[in-house]
Scaffold this motif. Structure first.
Motif, PDB file in Angstrom:
ATOM      1  N   GLU A 172       1.854   6.830  -6.908  1.00  0.00           N
ATOM      2  CA  GLU A 172       0.824   7.788  -7.297  1.00  0.00           C
ATOM      3  C   GLU A 172       1.267   9.221  -7.022  1.00  0.00           C
ATOM      4  O   GLU A 172       1.043  10.127  -7.830  1.00  0.00           O
ATOM      5  CB  GLU A 172      -0.486   7.485  -6.554  1.00  0.00           C
ATOM      6  N   ASP A 173       1.920   9.427  -5.865  1.00  0.00           N
ATOM      7  CA  ASP A 173       2.409  10.776  -5.554  1.00  0.00           C
ATOM      8  C   ASP A 173       3.466  11.220  -6.561  1.00  0.00           C
ATOM      9  O   ASP A 173       3.468  12.369  -7.024  1.00  0.00           O
ATOM     10  CB  ASP A 173       2.991  10.801  -4.135  1.00  0.00           C
TER      11      ASP A 173
ATOM     12  N   GLU B 267       2.218   1.715  -3.437  1.00  0.00           N
ATOM     13  CA  GLU B 267       1.205   2.264  -4.330  1.00  0.00           C
ATOM     14  C   GLU B 267       1.068   3.768  -4.130  1.00  0.00           C
ATOM     15  O   GLU B 267       0.996   4.546  -5.081  1.00  0.00           O
ATOM     16  CB  GLU B 267      -0.142   1.582  -4.061  1.00  0.00           C
ATOM     17  N   THR B 268       1.045   4.189  -2.869  1.00  0.00           N
ATOM     18  CA  THR B 268       0.898   5.616  -2.571  1.00  0.00           C
ATOM     19  C   THR B 268       2.092   6.410  -3.088  1.00  0.00           C
ATOM     20  O   THR B 268       1.946   7.502  -3.655  1.00  0.00           O
ATOM     21  CB  THR B 268       0.754   5.819  -1.058  1.00  0.00           C
ATOM     22  N   GLY B 269       3.310   5.860  -2.908  1.00  0.00           N
ATOM     23  CA  GLY B 269       4.504   6.556  -3.390  1.00  0.00           C
ATOM     24  C   GLY B 269       4.509   6.723  -4.897  1.00  0.00           C
ATOM     25  O   GLY B 269       4.881   7.780  -5.424  1.00  0.00           O
TER      26      GLY B 269
ATOM     27  N   ILE C  20       0.842  -1.207   0.000  1.00  0.00           N
ATOM     28  CA  ILE C  20       0.000   0.000   0.000  1.00  0.00           C
ATOM     29  C   ILE C  20       0.870   1.247   0.000  1.00  0.00           C
ATOM     30  O   ILE C  20       0.610   2.217  -0.717  1.00  0.00           O
ATOM     31  CB  ILE C  20      -0.940  -0.017   1.220  1.00  0.00           C
ATOM     32  N   MET C  21       1.943   1.207   0.815  1.00  0.00           N
ATOM     33  CA  MET C  21       2.853   2.353   0.838  1.00  0.00           C
ATOM     34  C   MET C  21       3.497   2.559  -0.527  1.00  0.00           C
ATOM     35  O   MET C  21       3.672   3.682  -0.996  1.00  0.00           O
ATOM     36  CB  MET C  21       3.923   2.122   1.902  1.00  0.00           C
TER      37      MET C  21
ATOM     38  N   GLU D 208      10.220   5.056  -8.373  1.00  0.00           N
ATOM     39  CA  GLU D 208       9.142   4.518  -7.544  1.00  0.00           C
ATOM     40  C   GLU D 208       8.499   3.303  -8.204  1.00  0.00           C
ATOM     41  O   GLU D 208       8.161   2.318  -7.544  1.00  0.00           O
ATOM     42  CB  GLU D 208       8.086   5.604  -7.295  1.00  0.00           C
TER      43      GLU D 208
ATOM     44  N   THR E 290       8.382  -0.777  -6.781  1.00  0.00           N
ATOM     45  CA  THR E 290       7.107  -1.432  -6.488  1.00  0.00           C
ATOM     46  C   THR E 290       7.138  -2.868  -7.003  1.00  0.00           C
ATOM     47  O   THR E 290       7.563  -3.127  -8.125  1.00  0.00           O
ATOM     48  CB  THR E 290       5.955  -0.672  -7.158  1.00  0.00           C
TER      49      THR E 290
ATOM     50  N   GLU F   6       1.751  12.101  -9.863  1.00  0.00           N
ATOM     51  CA  GLU F   6       1.092  13.410  -9.840  1.00  0.00           C
ATOM     52  C   GLU F   6       2.115  14.542  -9.884  1.00  0.00           C
ATOM     53  O   GLU F   6       1.916  15.554 -10.564  1.00  0.00           O
ATOM     54  CB  GLU F   6       0.222  13.523  -8.588  1.00  0.00           C
TER      55      GLU F   6
ATOM     56  N   HIS G  88       0.807  -0.665 -12.052  1.00  0.00           N
ATOM     57  CA  HIS G  88       0.183   0.647 -12.266  1.00  0.00           C
ATOM     58  C   HIS G  88      -0.082   0.817 -13.744  1.00  0.00           C
ATOM     59  O   HIS G  88       0.820   0.665 -14.554  1.00  0.00           O
ATOM     60  CB  HIS G  88       1.104   1.774 -11.778  1.00  0.00           C
TER      61      HIS G  88
ATOM     62  N   TYR H  84       9.537   9.311 -10.546  1.00  0.00           N
ATOM     63  CA  TYR H  84       8.396   8.460 -10.892  1.00  0.00           C
ATOM     64  C   TYR H  84       8.872   7.090 -11.368  1.00  0.00           C
ATOM     65  O   TYR H  84       8.345   6.047 -10.967  1.00  0.00           O
ATOM     66  CB  TYR H  84       7.569   9.172 -11.957  1.00  0.00           C
TER      67      TYR H  84
END
Length: 370
Positions: free
Chosen positions: A12-13, A8-10, A5-6, A254, A258, A16, A268, A251
């Motif tokens: 996505e951040d 995935e969040t990294g 989960i961490m 990261e 993953t 963005e 992703h 990006y």
């Protein structure tokens, strides 16, 4: 599970952040290009205005120079200008004391030349046969002919007298009227030139000074300077480019960190089009590598054995074909020694060379298959 989960969040951040940096760079680049385009238009407009001003000044200078030095009239070899008189290869200044006169001599007259008349024996005989005695009288006379001859011994001279010297120019007599018109204009041109020489040269000098200023137009120099400044003002653009590149690299990092989910599916999906063209290729490459490592040894060994057997078969087939080709070549040599015909020799040569070449290709195919 928490680590995934961490991750995935990294991702996505980072994604963005990369999207924002990319959009900001695009906006700054568009603004920079717009400013450069405006400065180029301003420079082109300044150059057009400068060119127009220079052309106008050149026309004015040419007009004044024509008023001062242009031709007034020309007759034969005599030409009158606003500032000089040219005749017979000599040039005379338009000054007081210059005088041009026109003189003529001789005249033009005609004479009549008469021929014919007298007695004609042949005409008398023919006239008598037709009309008797009256016909003989009429037919015995020759026809009288007359011809008008024009005599022209006219002479036309233009005489030039000047403090610098003088001469007399012989012209075509038919140009008398034009010559007298030119001579009549000389006194007026002399008086006019005295005023022109005082008035026109200062005007020409003033226009030439303006021409020099126009050629060094400050507006063009200023527009060129503004364009150069806009082209060199790339600090903000380069900073935005660097920020975009750094965000893209974060990006990618990261995404690499993953873990890929089971069955090789992507962690992703870039359905929003934020990723660069090379990013999906990176995912595909990783998936292929994972699939290669995930294959069991039991599946890989039979494939390797099959490839080795295929390679051996291709080589054996190639050697056999080469041997057959050598056989035909030896047969060709034997045919030459035994005195066989040229057709037999050529057939053996063609078959032998062709089979040897085919065998070599088959052996190379075996290597390629391996």
């Amino acid at each position: 599970m928490g680590g995934e989960i961490m991750g995935e969040t990294g991702v996505e951040d980072a994604k963005e952040a990369y999207q924002r940096a990319k959009a900001e760079y695009g906006q700054i680049k568009s603004e920079h290009n717009s400013v450069v385009s405006q400065r180029k238009d301003a420079l082109n407009e300044a150059k057009r205005s400068q060119k127009k001003a220079i052309a106008s000044l050149n026309r004015q200078i040419a007009s004044l120079e024509n008023d001062l030095h242009g031709k007034v009239a020309s007759v034969g070899g005599v030409s009158l200008y606003h500032d000089r008189l040219e005749a017979g290869g000599s040039t005379y200044k338009l000054e007081h004391g210059l005088r041009v006169t026109v003189n003529t001599s001789g005249g033009r007259y005609s004479t009549t030349e008469v021929s014919g008349g007298g007695a004609s024996i042949g005409g008398a005989v023919l006239g008598a046969a037709i009309a008797g005695v009256p016909g003989a009288v009429i037919g015995g006379r020759k026809k009288v002919k007359s011809k008008e001859i024009i005599h022209d011994d006219r002479r036309l001279y233009v005489t030039i007298e000047s403090p610098q010297g003088g001469q007399s120019v012989n012209l075509n007599p038919d140009l008398e009227q034009q010559a007298r018109s030119l001579a009549a204009q000389v006194p007026g041109c002399i008086n006019q030139y005295q005023g022109l020489v005082q008035d026109i040269p200062p005007k020409i000098e003033a226009l030439k000074a303006k021409l020099e200023e126009a050629e060094k137009d400050d507006a063009v120099l200023a527009a060129q300077g503004e364009l150069d400044a806009a082209l060199n003002d790339t600090e903000r653009l380069e900073a935005a480019r660097q920020a975009r590149d750094e965000a893209r690299q974060r990006y990618r990092d990261e995404k690499k960190q993953t873990k890929a989910p089971l069955f090789g599916s992507r962690a992703h999906d870039d359905h929003d089009g934020a990723g660069e063209a090379e990013e999906p290729l990176d995912d595909v490459t990783v998936s292929k590598a994972e699939r290669a490592h995930s294959e069991s040894p039991a599946e890989a060994v039979p494939g390797q054995r099959g490839k080795g057997l295929s390679r051996i078969l291709w080589k054996v087939l190639g050697l056999a074909v080469i041997a057959l080709g050598v056989f035909f070549l030896l047969g060709m040599l034997g045919g030459i020694l035994d005195g066989y015909g040229i057709a037999f020799v050529l057939v053996c040569l063609g078959l032998g060379c062709g089979l040897v070449y085919l065998g070599i290709r088959l052996m190379r195919r075996g290597k390629a298959k391996s």
